[in-house]
Design a protein around this motif. Structure first.
Motif, PDB file in Angstrom:
ATOM      1  N   TYR A   1       0.834  -1.205   0.000  1.00  0.00           N
ATOM      2  CA  TYR A   1       0.000   0.000   0.000  1.00  0.00           C
ATOM      3  C   TYR A   1       0.867   1.253   0.000  1.00  0.00           C
ATOM      4  CZ  TYR A   1      -3.683   3.272   1.410  1.00  0.00           C
ATOM      5  OH  TYR A   1      -4.567   4.314   1.468  1.00  0.00           O
ATOM      6  N   GLY A   2       1.919   1.246   0.814  1.00  0.00           N
ATOM      7  CA  GLY A   2       2.830   2.387   0.843  1.00  0.00           C
ATOM      8  C   GLY A   2       3.515   2.607  -0.493  1.00  0.00           C
ATOM      9  N   ALA A   3       3.724   1.520  -1.252  1.00  0.00           N
ATOM     10  CA  ALA A   3       4.360   1.629  -2.568  1.00  0.00           C
ATOM     11  C   ALA A   3       3.346   1.929  -3.668  1.00  0.00           C
ATOM     12  CB  ALA A   3       5.093   0.335  -2.887  1.00  0.00           C
ATOM     13  N   GLY A   4       2.062   2.152  -3.317  1.00  0.00           N
ATOM     14  CA  GLY A   4       1.046   2.502  -4.306  1.00  0.00           C
ATOM     15  C   GLY A   4       0.394   1.328  -4.987  1.00  0.00           C
ATOM     16  N   LYS A   5       0.527   0.115  -4.425  1.00  0.00           N
ATOM     17  CA  LYS A   5      -0.042  -1.099  -5.035  1.00  0.00           C
ATOM     18  C   LYS A   5      -1.204  -1.609  -4.190  1.00  0.00           C
ATOM     19  CE  LYS A   5       4.547  -2.291  -6.778  1.00  0.00           C
ATOM     20  NZ  LYS A   5       5.647  -3.288  -6.773  1.00  0.00           N
ATOM     21  N   LYS A   6      -2.305  -0.867  -4.208  1.00  0.00           N
ATOM     22  CA  LYS A   6      -3.424  -1.166  -3.324  1.00  0.00           C
ATOM     23  C   LYS A   6      -4.063  -2.511  -3.640  1.00  0.00           C
ATOM     24  CE  LYS A   6      -7.758   0.677  -1.502  1.00  0.00           C
ATOM     25  NZ  LYS A   6      -8.726   1.813  -1.512  1.00  0.00           N
ATOM     26  N   GLN A   7      -4.289  -2.825  -4.912  1.00  0.00           N
ATOM     27  CA  GLN A   7      -4.916  -4.107  -5.241  1.00  0.00           C
ATOM     28  C   GLN A   7      -4.017  -5.282  -4.848  1.00  0.00           C
ATOM     29  OE1 GLN A   7      -7.851  -5.455  -6.295  1.00  0.00           O
ATOM     30  NE2 GLN A   7      -8.656  -3.435  -5.773  1.00  0.00           N
ATOM     31  N   ARG A   8      -2.714  -5.073  -4.926  1.00  0.00           N
ATOM     32  CA  ARG A   8      -1.788  -6.135  -4.490  1.00  0.00           C
ATOM     33  C   ARG A   8      -1.888  -6.310  -2.981  1.00  0.00           C
ATOM     34  NH1 ARG A   8      -0.083  -9.929  -3.286  1.00  0.00           N
ATOM     35  NH2 ARG A   8       1.849 -11.022  -3.740  1.00  0.00           N
ATOM     36  N   ALA A   9      -2.083  -5.209  -2.268  1.00  0.00           N
ATOM     37  CA  ALA A   9      -2.256  -5.277  -0.821  1.00  0.00           C
ATOM     38  C   ALA A   9      -3.531  -6.036  -0.462  1.00  0.00           C
ATOM     39  CB  ALA A   9      -2.297  -3.861  -0.235  1.00  0.00           C
ATOM     40  N   ILE A  10      -4.624  -5.779  -1.206  1.00  0.00           N
ATOM     41  CA  ILE A  10      -5.888  -6.473  -0.943  1.00  0.00           C
ATOM     42  C   ILE A  10      -5.769  -7.954  -1.284  1.00  0.00           C
ATOM     43  CG2 ILE A  10      -8.319  -6.605  -1.618  1.00  0.00           C
ATOM     44  CD1 ILE A  10      -8.184  -3.559  -2.112  1.00  0.00           C
ATOM     45  N   ALA A  11      -5.018  -8.268  -2.333  1.00  0.00           N
ATOM     46  CA  ALA A  11      -4.838  -9.663  -2.731  1.00  0.00           C
ATOM     47  C   ALA A  11      -4.178 -10.491  -1.630  1.00  0.00           C
ATOM     48  CB  ALA A  11      -4.004  -9.739  -4.012  1.00  0.00           C
ATOM     49  N   GLU A  12      -3.362  -9.847  -0.804  1.00  0.00           N
ATOM     50  CA  GLU A  12      -2.793 -10.561   0.343  1.00  0.00           C
ATOM     51  C   GLU A  12      -3.909 -11.085   1.251  1.00  0.00           C
ATOM     52  OE1 GLU A  12       0.438 -11.221   1.288  1.00  0.00           O
ATOM     53  OE2 GLU A  12       1.076 -10.500  -0.688  1.00  0.00           O
ATOM     54  N   GLY A  13      -4.998 -10.307   1.353  1.00  0.00           N
ATOM     55  CA  GLY A  13      -6.123 -10.737   2.169  1.00  0.00           C
ATOM     56  C   GLY A  13      -6.829 -11.949   1.610  1.00  0.00           C
ATOM     57  N   VAL A  14      -6.914 -12.068   0.285  1.00  0.00           N
ATOM     58  CA  VAL A  14      -7.536 -13.239  -0.333  1.00  0.00           C
ATOM     59  C   VAL A  14      -6.781 -14.505   0.043  1.00  0.00           C
ATOM     60  CG1 VAL A  14      -8.093 -14.354  -2.530  1.00  0.00           C
ATOM     61  CG2 VAL A  14      -8.456 -11.890  -2.256  1.00  0.00           C
ATOM     62  N   GLN A  15      -5.468 -14.459  -0.096  1.00  0.00           N
ATOM     63  CA  GLN A  15      -4.663 -15.644   0.202  1.00  0.00           C
ATOM     64  C   GLN A  15      -4.667 -15.958   1.700  1.00  0.00           C
ATOM     65  OE1 GLN A  15      -3.837 -17.378  -2.408  1.00  0.00           O
ATOM     66  NE2 GLN A  15      -4.673 -15.677  -3.618  1.00  0.00           N
ATOM     67  N   ALA A  16      -4.648 -14.914   2.533  1.00  0.00           N
ATOM     68  CA  ALA A  16      -4.713 -15.136   3.981  1.00  0.00           C
ATOM     69  C   ALA A  16      -6.048 -15.767   4.382  1.00  0.00           C
ATOM     70  CB  ALA A  16      -4.504 -13.820   4.725  1.00  0.00           C
ATOM     71  N   THR A  17      -7.121 -15.418   3.679  1.00  0.00           N
ATOM     72  CA  THR A  17      -8.431 -15.994   3.984  1.00  0.00           C
ATOM     73  C   THR A  17      -8.486 -17.470   3.616  1.00  0.00           C
ATOM     74  OG1 THR A  17      -9.496 -13.835   3.672  1.00  0.00           O
ATOM     75  CG2 THR A  17     -10.909 -15.779   3.550  1.00  0.00           C
ATOM     76  N   TRP A  18      -7.863 -17.850   2.519  1.00  0.00           N
ATOM     77  CA  TRP A  18      -7.772 -19.273   2.177  1.00  0.00           C
ATOM     78  C   TRP A  18      -7.031 -20.043   3.266  1.00  0.00           C
ATOM     79  CZ3 TRP A  18     -10.825 -21.631  -0.860  1.00  0.00           C
ATOM     80  CH2 TRP A  18     -11.312 -21.065  -2.048  1.00  0.00           C
TER      81      TRP A  18
ATOM     82  N   THR B   1     -13.118 -17.337  13.469  1.00  0.00           N
ATOM     83  CA  THR B   1     -12.178 -16.416  14.105  1.00  0.00           C
ATOM     84  C   THR B   1     -10.975 -16.144  13.211  1.00  0.00           C
ATOM     85  OG1 THR B   1     -12.841 -17.242  16.285  1.00  0.00           O
ATOM     86  CG2 THR B   1     -10.762 -16.037  16.165  1.00  0.00           C
ATOM     87  N   LEU B   2     -10.467 -17.168  12.549  1.00  0.00           N
ATOM     88  CA  LEU B   2      -9.298 -16.995  11.690  1.00  0.00           C
ATOM     89  C   LEU B   2      -9.624 -16.166  10.445  1.00  0.00           C
ATOM     90  CD1 LEU B   2      -7.550 -20.486  11.914  1.00  0.00           C
ATOM     91  CD2 LEU B   2      -7.342 -18.490  13.400  1.00  0.00           C
ATOM     92  N   ILE B   3     -10.848 -16.327   9.913  1.00  0.00           N
ATOM     93  CA  ILE B   3     -11.269 -15.489   8.792  1.00  0.00           C
ATOM     94  C   ILE B   3     -11.305 -14.023   9.211  1.00  0.00           C
ATOM     95  CG2 ILE B   3     -13.251 -14.913   7.333  1.00  0.00           C
ATOM     96  CD1 ILE B   3     -13.835 -17.944   7.195  1.00  0.00           C
ATOM     97  N   ILE B   4     -11.784 -13.758  10.418  1.00  0.00           N
ATOM     98  CA  ILE B   4     -11.819 -12.391  10.952  1.00  0.00           C
ATOM     99  C   ILE B   4     -10.410 -11.831  11.091  1.00  0.00           C
ATOM    100  CG2 ILE B   4     -12.388 -11.030  13.002  1.00  0.00           C
ATOM    101  CD1 ILE B   4     -14.771 -12.996  13.396  1.00  0.00           C
ATOM    102  N   MET B   5      -9.472 -12.659  11.568  1.00  0.00           N
ATOM    103  CA  MET B   5      -8.089 -12.210  11.719  1.00  0.00           C
ATOM    104  C   MET B   5      -7.494 -11.817  10.374  1.00  0.00           C
ATOM    105  SD  MET B   5      -6.946 -15.105  14.502  1.00  0.00           S
ATOM    106  CE  MET B   5      -5.202 -14.809  14.328  1.00  0.00           C
ATOM    107  N   ALA B   6      -7.738 -12.634   9.348  1.00  0.00           N
ATOM    108  CA  ALA B   6      -7.229 -12.308   8.017  1.00  0.00           C
ATOM    109  C   ALA B   6      -7.838 -11.008   7.500  1.00  0.00           C
ATOM    110  CB  ALA B   6      -7.532 -13.456   7.053  1.00  0.00           C
ATOM    111  N   GLY B   7      -9.136 -10.813   7.747  1.00  0.00           N
ATOM    112  CA  GLY B   7      -9.802  -9.588   7.317  1.00  0.00           C
ATOM    113  C   GLY B   7      -9.237  -8.356   7.982  1.00  0.00           C
TER     114      GLY B   7
ATOM    115  N   GLY C   1     -19.758 -15.798  13.736  1.00  0.00           N
ATOM    116  CA  GLY C   1     -20.309 -16.074  12.412  1.00  0.00           C
ATOM    117  C   GLY C   1     -20.766 -14.816  11.704  1.00  0.00           C
ATOM    118  N   LEU C   2     -21.435 -13.927  12.421  1.00  0.00           N
ATOM    119  CA  LEU C   2     -21.907 -12.683  11.824  1.00  0.00           C
ATOM    120  C   LEU C   2     -20.742 -11.791  11.392  1.00  0.00           C
ATOM    121  CD1 LEU C   2     -24.847 -11.893  14.286  1.00  0.00           C
ATOM    122  CD2 LEU C   2     -25.038 -12.614  11.897  1.00  0.00           C
ATOM    123  N   THR C   3     -19.721 -11.690  12.246  1.00  0.00           N
ATOM    124  CA  THR C   3     -18.571 -10.841  11.907  1.00  0.00           C
ATOM    125  C   THR C   3     -17.775 -11.407  10.740  1.00  0.00           C
ATOM    126  OG1 THR C   3     -18.386 -10.024  14.180  1.00  0.00           O
ATOM    127  CG2 THR C   3     -16.444  -9.818  12.801  1.00  0.00           C
ATOM    128  N   ALA C   4     -17.544 -12.721  10.735  1.00  0.00           N
ATOM    129  CA  ALA C   4     -16.797 -13.343   9.637  1.00  0.00           C
ATOM    130  C   ALA C   4     -17.507 -13.132   8.303  1.00  0.00           C
ATOM    131  CB  ALA C   4     -16.621 -14.840   9.915  1.00  0.00           C
TER     132      ALA C   4
END
Length: 445
Positions: free
Chosen positions: A87-104, A152-158, A207-210
C-alpha cells in the motif's frame, strides 16, 4: 493485478507523523481489539455467577480456544506487514490480494484445528483441570465453541488486509455487527443451557462478523480468487516466526493454567479472571501498536526510515502514558473490579497479591507493545520470535517451576509472567534504538 496507474497513498504534506494521524488509526483499532476481550469479560462475569466449577471449566475451554487461534496471529499481523508495504508503494490491489490468500489459509487451517479440538477435547480438558467433573463441563463448551475457530481466523485475516490499507474503521463496524448480537444473546442462552449457552453465543457472534469480512473482501478485490501457492508460501515464511512467537506465549499461558489448576479450583478460577483482564488490557494497549505497525510498514514501503522511527517514538510515548493511567485505575479500584467477576471469597483471596504484579505488567506493557508494533510493521518477525522464546525460557519457566515445586501458588505463577514481560521489554528497547529493523526490503510481487 496491481495496475500501472495506482499511486502511492501518501503526499508530501502527509509524510509527517502527527498525533491525529496515529489516533485516526488507533481508536477504531482499539474498538476492534477491545471488543472480544470485553465480550470474554462479560462471559466470565455471567458464568462466574453459576459457580467456581463452571468458571474453572470456562477457564480451561477458553485457554484451548485462545491457544488454537492465536497461533495464527500472522493472519492479521503478518498480513498487515505485507499489505502495508504494498500500500505504501502505491499497489493497493496487491495489498488487498494478500487478504484473499490469507483468507484461504484461515479457512483451511481453521477447519483442521476445529476437528482436532472436537476429537481431543476430553484429554485436553482433563489435563488442564485435573478434575473429572470440571473437565466434563469444559468438554461440552469446547465442542460447541470449536465451530467458531475457522470463523475467528477469517476475521483475523480480514483485519490484516484492512489494516494494511489503513482502514481500521470498517473492521470496527463489522466487529460490532457480531459482538452486539452475541452479547445480547449470552445471558439468555446461559440461563437456558448453562455453560454450553456461552459457547453458542460465541459461535453466533463470530459467524456474523466473519460473514461481514468476507463481503468486504468481495467488494474490494478485483483480481483472481484462486489460491496462489507462491503468495501463501511467502506469507507462511513470515508466519513461521510469528507462529513460533505465539506458541511461546501459549506454552506460558497453558502451563500457567495447568499449574493453577493443580493448586486449587479457586486458584484456577482466580487465574481465569486475571488472565482475561490482562488479555483485555494488552489488546487495548495494542491499538496504538496497530497504528505503529501500519504506519511503519507504509513508511518503509517508500523508503522513509526517519518517519518510521518517528512513528515508534511518538506511539511509545502515547502508549506509556495510557498504560500508566490504566495501572493507576487498577491500583485504586482493585477491590471493586475483582468483585465484578466473582463473589467467592476463596477466589478473591487468591487474587490479592498477584493483582499487584498485574498492575506492574500493565505499566511495562505500555512501552513493550508499542515497540512490538514497530518491529512487526518492519517485518522483524525473526527477532521477535527469538526474543519471545528467550523470555519464556529465562523469565517464565523458572517462575512457574518455583510455583509448582515450592508451592508459591498463583503469586509464583504471575511472578513468572512478569519476568517474561521484563525480558521482552529490555530486548525491544535495545532493538528499536539499534535501528537494525529498518530494512528497505520489499515483499515480492
Amino acid at each position: 493485478m496491481t495496475g500501472a496507474t495506482e499511486q502511492p497513498p501518501h503526499t508530501a504534506s502527509e509524510s509527517s507523523v502527527t498525533l491525529r494521524r496515529v489516533l485516526a488509526l488507533a481508536l477504531p483499532a482499539l474498538g476492534v481489539l477491545a471488543a472480544n476481550p470485553l465480550y470474554l469479560l462479560l462471559d466470565t462475569a455471567v458464568i462466574g455467577r453459576l459457580g467456581a466449577g463452571q468458571l474453572a471449566a470456562l477457564a480451561a475451554g477458553a485457554t484451548v480456544q485462545s491457544t488454537v487461534t492465536t497461533q495464527l496471529t500472522f493472519l492479521s499481523y503478518g498480513t498487515t506487514a505485507r499489505s502495508s508495504r504494498f500500500y505504501g508503494a502505491g499497489k493497493k490491489q496487491r495489498a488487498i490480494a494478500e487478504g484473499v490468500q490469507a483468507t484461504w489459509v484461515a479457512l483451511g487451517v481453521g477447519l483442521l484445528l476445529a476437528t482436532v479440538v472436537w476429537i481431543f477435547a476430553r484429554p485436553i480438558a482433563l489435563f488442564l483441570t485435573n478434575d473429572a467433573g470440571t473437565a466434563d463441563m469444559a468438554v461440552q463448551w469446547m465442542r460447541v465453541a470449536a465451530f467458531a475457530i475457522p470463523l475467528t481466523l477469517i476475521i483475523m485475516a480480514g483485519n490484516g488486509w484492512l489494516r494494511g490499507i489503513q482502514n481500521t474503521k470498517l473492521p470496527f463496524y463489522l466487529t460490532l455487527c457480531g459482538l452486539v448480537p452475541g452479547a445480547v444473546a449470552l445471558p439468555f442462552l446461559v440461563g437456558r443451557f448453562g455453560l454450553v449457552g456461552s459457547a453458542v453465543a460465541n459461535v453466533i457472534g463470530m459467524g456474523l462478523t466473519a460473514a461481514g469480512f468476507l463481503v468486504a473482501l468481495v467488494v474490494a478485490h478485483s483480481g483472481s480468487w484462486a489460491p496462489n501457492g507462491r503468495v501463501i508460501a511467502r506469507q507462511l515464511v513470515l508466519g513461521r516466526d510469528l507462529i513460533l512467537r505465539s506458541l511461546s506465549f501459549q506454552v506460558a499461558f497453558v502451563s500457567a493454567a495447568a499449574v493453577a489448576g493443580r493448586v486449587s479450583v479457586a486458584a484456577l478460577a482466580a487465574h481465569q479472571v486475571m488472565l482475561q483482564l490482562w488479555n483485555f488490557l494488552t489488546l487495548v494497549l495494542d491499538s496504538l501498536a496497530i497504528a505503529a505497525q501500519t504506519l511503519t510498514g507504509s513508511a518503509l514501503g517508500t523508503g522513509r526510515i526517519s518517519e518510521a522511527r518517528a512513528v515508534g517514538e511518538k506511539v511509545t510515548r502515547l502508549s506509556l502514558w495510557f498504560a500508566l493511567t490504566l495501572a493507576a485505575v487498577f491500583a485504586v479500584g482493585g477491590p471493586f473490579i475483582r468483585r465484578l467477576f466473582t463473589i467467592d471469597e476463596a477466589v478473591l483471596d487468591a487474587m490479592a497479591v498477584p493483582w499487584w504484579l498485574l498492575i506492574a505488567m500493565i505499566a511495562a506493557g505500555g512501552v513493550l507493545f508499542a515497540l512490538d508494533g514497530v518491529l512487526l510493521g518492519a517485518g522483524d518477525a525473526a527477532f521477535l520470535r527469538t526474543l519471545t522464546l528467550s523470555s519464556v525460557l529465562v523469565g517464565f519457566l523458572p517462575g512457574i517451576a518455583i510455583a509448582y515445586w515450592a508451592g508459591t501458588g498463583l503469586t509464583g505463577i504471575w511472578c513468572g509472567l512478569a519476568a517474561m514481560i521484563v525480558v521482552r521489554l529490555v530486548g525491544d528497547v535495545w532493538r528499536f534504538y539499534s535501528m537494525r529493523w529498518a530494512s528497505l526490503d520489499q515483499p515480492d510481487d
